[in-house]
Design an enzyme around this catalytic site. Structure first.
Site, mmCIF file in Angstrom:
data_model
loop_
_atom_site.group_PDB
_atom_site.id
_atom_site.type_symbol
_atom_site.label_atom_id
_atom_site.label_comp_id
_atom_site.label_asym_id
_atom_site.label_seq_id
_atom_site.Cartn_x
_atom_site.Cartn_y
_atom_site.Cartn_z
ATOM 1 N N ASP A 175 0.837 -1.187 -0.028
ATOM 2 C CA ASP A 175 0.138 0.119 -0.195
ATOM 3 C C ASP A 175 0.819 1.158 -0.127
ATOM 4 O O ASP A 175 0.722 2.218 -0.846
ATOM 5 C CB ASP A 175 -0.927 0.171 1.062
ATOM 6 C CG ASP A 175 -2.028 -1.217 1.423
ATOM 7 O OD1 ASP A 175 -1.714 -2.123 0.431
ATOM 8 O OD2 ASP A 175 -2.903 -1.134 2.151
ATOM 9 N N GLU A 409 0.991 -8.761 11.970
ATOM 10 C CA GLU A 409 0.920 -8.363 10.328
ATOM 11 C C GLU A 409 2.191 -8.113 9.601
ATOM 12 O O GLU A 409 2.307 -8.872 8.644
ATOM 13 C CB GLU A 409 0.015 -7.125 10.097
ATOM 14 C CG GLU A 409 -0.280 -7.029 8.683
ATOM 15 C CD GLU A 409 -1.442 -5.615 8.883
ATOM 16 O OE1 GLU A 409 -1.578 -4.944 10.073
ATOM 17 O OE2 GLU A 409 -1.763 -5.194 7.907
HETATM 18 C C1 GLC Z 1 -3.137 -4.189 3.856
HETATM 19 C C2 GLC Z 1 -2.045 -4.579 3.079
HETATM 20 C C3 GLC Z 1 -2.561 -5.541 1.955
HETATM 21 C C4 GLC Z 1 -3.588 -6.659 2.662
HETATM 22 C C5 GLC Z 1 -4.573 -5.886 3.431
HETATM 23 C C6 GLC Z 1 -5.173 -6.959 4.312
HETATM 24 O O1 GLC Z 1 -3.964 -2.959 2.886
HETATM 25 O O2 GLC Z 1 -1.142 -3.820 2.485
HETATM 26 O O3 GLC Z 1 -1.641 -6.212 1.162
HETATM 27 O O4 GLC Z 1 -4.276 -7.473 1.585
HETATM 28 O O5 GLC Z 1 -3.956 -5.027 4.484
HETATM 29 O O6 GLC Z 1 -4.532 -7.498 4.993
#
Ligand code: GLC
Length: 440
Positions: A175, A409
């Site tokens: 992101d 995460e």
């Molecule tokens: C964030 C991450 C993305 C992922 C999402 C859900 O947006 O950057 O890669 O898919 O979270 O975990």
């Protein structure tokens, strides 16, 4: 690894997947991300395949049921109407349900995410004990994933280079990567006065900034004004990028589809995938490989220029057997060197941005931290080329981080740093999924 450690990790990972299971799919994290995300779902299905094959198949089935009429697989499927209360930006802000291509029965976003499903389906098929009983599921999933690839090659490769573009930074999966700063520096978005939900669950310092969010929301706004029409979006969006991780994953999935097409008897689909993959492999190596860096770079189609940024995601094409032997050796040297393991060569692999980059931040999301689903990809890739020292290191570091910090995460790549090095959401699904694969 000691048996006791293994049992504990496995029990904990199973507990997390079960906790995050919602009838027919897995949420990435119960507080932060309460819906179904595309590439998370792929990794989660592989995790489930180690402990519960029914859930693994259900996960994929649910995901594919939200496919758009043009083949797009959406990055988020909002399975219930609480979306707009629990998450921002929800279905209303995206407004994707106005598009004639969107599905009728469920709301989704109008963008996609890394195309992992080809190799996910192959993984599930390999683990399946009663293949004959579930053949229909595999064949229909194959065709849906094939339609997704067809959409990508038809609508997202305007110069016919075998390199598909992404049109929102969220499509990359990474992101707030520092790579996007280069795009953001070319224009100013309006300021959005909105209430974010992510920063109520996670410390601000670990998430994208307010200004970053203005850019993200503005791209959605423009897409909505185009009613998600691909050719209008290509004209109007300021963000049109050929991303090495997205294309590397696409190539890896093509390869899996080629193998599965043989097994399921889809000869014309097979030859199409072969053609696509020759092109994508060539495009990645000829256009995106950066010899001076020893990894793959990005290309900005709007501003017609390269963005060379040493990201961990730039190693991903190794999973698809894309690099030549010489390139792979350069990549192995690069990832084991100072830029990625730090001056004492003892950091945790693989940081999302080189630790020597001026934009490196040890705790901010995709600007430095280690992500285990990317590690899973890299471990496979380097192992496949015979770089077992690199593959072993990636696996060992991944396990060490989870044992030390928990099922977070993302993680601090710097060794011996103070405080807990696990960031973002805890009890995170794909972290659990990757661990289940690594220890089995
Ligand atoms: C964030 C991450 C993305 C992922 C999402 C859900 O947006 O950057 O890669 O898919 O979270 O975990």
């Amino acid at each position: 690894m000691e048996t006791q450690n293994k049992i504990n990790l496995s029990a904990e990972a199973s507990r997390i997947l079960n906790k995050n299971w919602r009838k027919s799919f897995t949420v990435p994290s119960s507080s932060l991300y309460p819906f179904q995300w595309l590439w998370d779902s792929g990794f989660n299905a592989m995790g489930w395949a180690n402990i519960n094959m029914d859930n693994a198949r259900a996960e994929i089935k649910t995901l594919l049921s939200a496919q758009w009429k043009n083949g797009l697989l959406p990055h988020i499927t909002f399975h219930d109407d609480s979306a707009d209360k629990m998450y921002f930006p929800g279905a209303e802000f995206h407004g994707a349900y106005h598009s004639p291509n969107s599905p009728e029965h469920v709301k989704t976003t109008g963008m996609t995410q890394p195309p992992v499903l080809g190799f996910v389906l192959e993984y599930l098929y390999e683990k399946e004990t009663d293949k004959a009983a579930h053949l229909e599921f595999y064949k229909s999933s194959f065709l849906a994933i094939y339609a997704f690839h067809k959409y990508l090659y038809t609508d997202r490769d305007p110069n016919n280079e075998g390199l598909v573009y992404i049109r929102h930074n969220w499509e990359s999966g990474s992101d707030n990567s520092a790579v996007w700063d280069e795009v953001w520096s070319t224009y100013e978005p309006p300021s959005y006065d909105v209430e974010r939900k992510d920063t109520t669950h996670v410390d601000q310092s670990q998430r994208p900034t307010k200004r970053d969010y203005d850019y993200y929301l503005n791209l959605i706004d423009i897409s909505k004004q185009c009613n998600y029409d691909e050719s209008k979006m290509l004209d109007d969006l300021p963000f049109v990028i050929q991303d090495p991780m997205f294309n590397g994953i696409l190539a890896a999935s093509n390869k899996s589809l080629i193998k599965l097409a043989d097994i399921f008897g889809f000869p014309s689909e097979k030859s199409q995938c072969v053609d696509w993959n020759i092109k994508t492999t060539g495009g990645l190596n000829e256009k995106l490989y950066d010899e001076t860096q020893g990894l793959y770079r990005y290309y900005d189609l709007k501003n017609e220029r390269y963005i060379s940024m040493p990201t961990g995601m730039g190693f991903v094409p190794i999973m698809a057997g894309v690099p030549t032997r010489v390139q792979a050796q350069q990549m192995a040297d690069k990832i084991m060197g100072e830029d990625f393991t730090g001056s004492n060569l003892d950091g945790y692999l693989c940081p999302s941005l080189s630790v020597t980059s001026p934009s490196f931040e040890h705790n901010r999301y995709w600007r430095g931290p280690v992500w285990l689903q990317v590690n899973w990809i890299l471990e496979r890739g380097f192992r496949e080329y015979g770089f077992s020292e690199v593959a072993d290191r990636i696996k060992k570091d991944s396990l060490a981080l989870v044992i030390k910090d928990g099922f977070y995460e993302y993680f601090n790549p710097i060794k011996n740093s103070e405080g807990n090095g696990g960031y973002g959401g805890n009890d995170f699904s794909w972290t659990a999924a990757v661990i289940l694969d690594f220890i089995n």
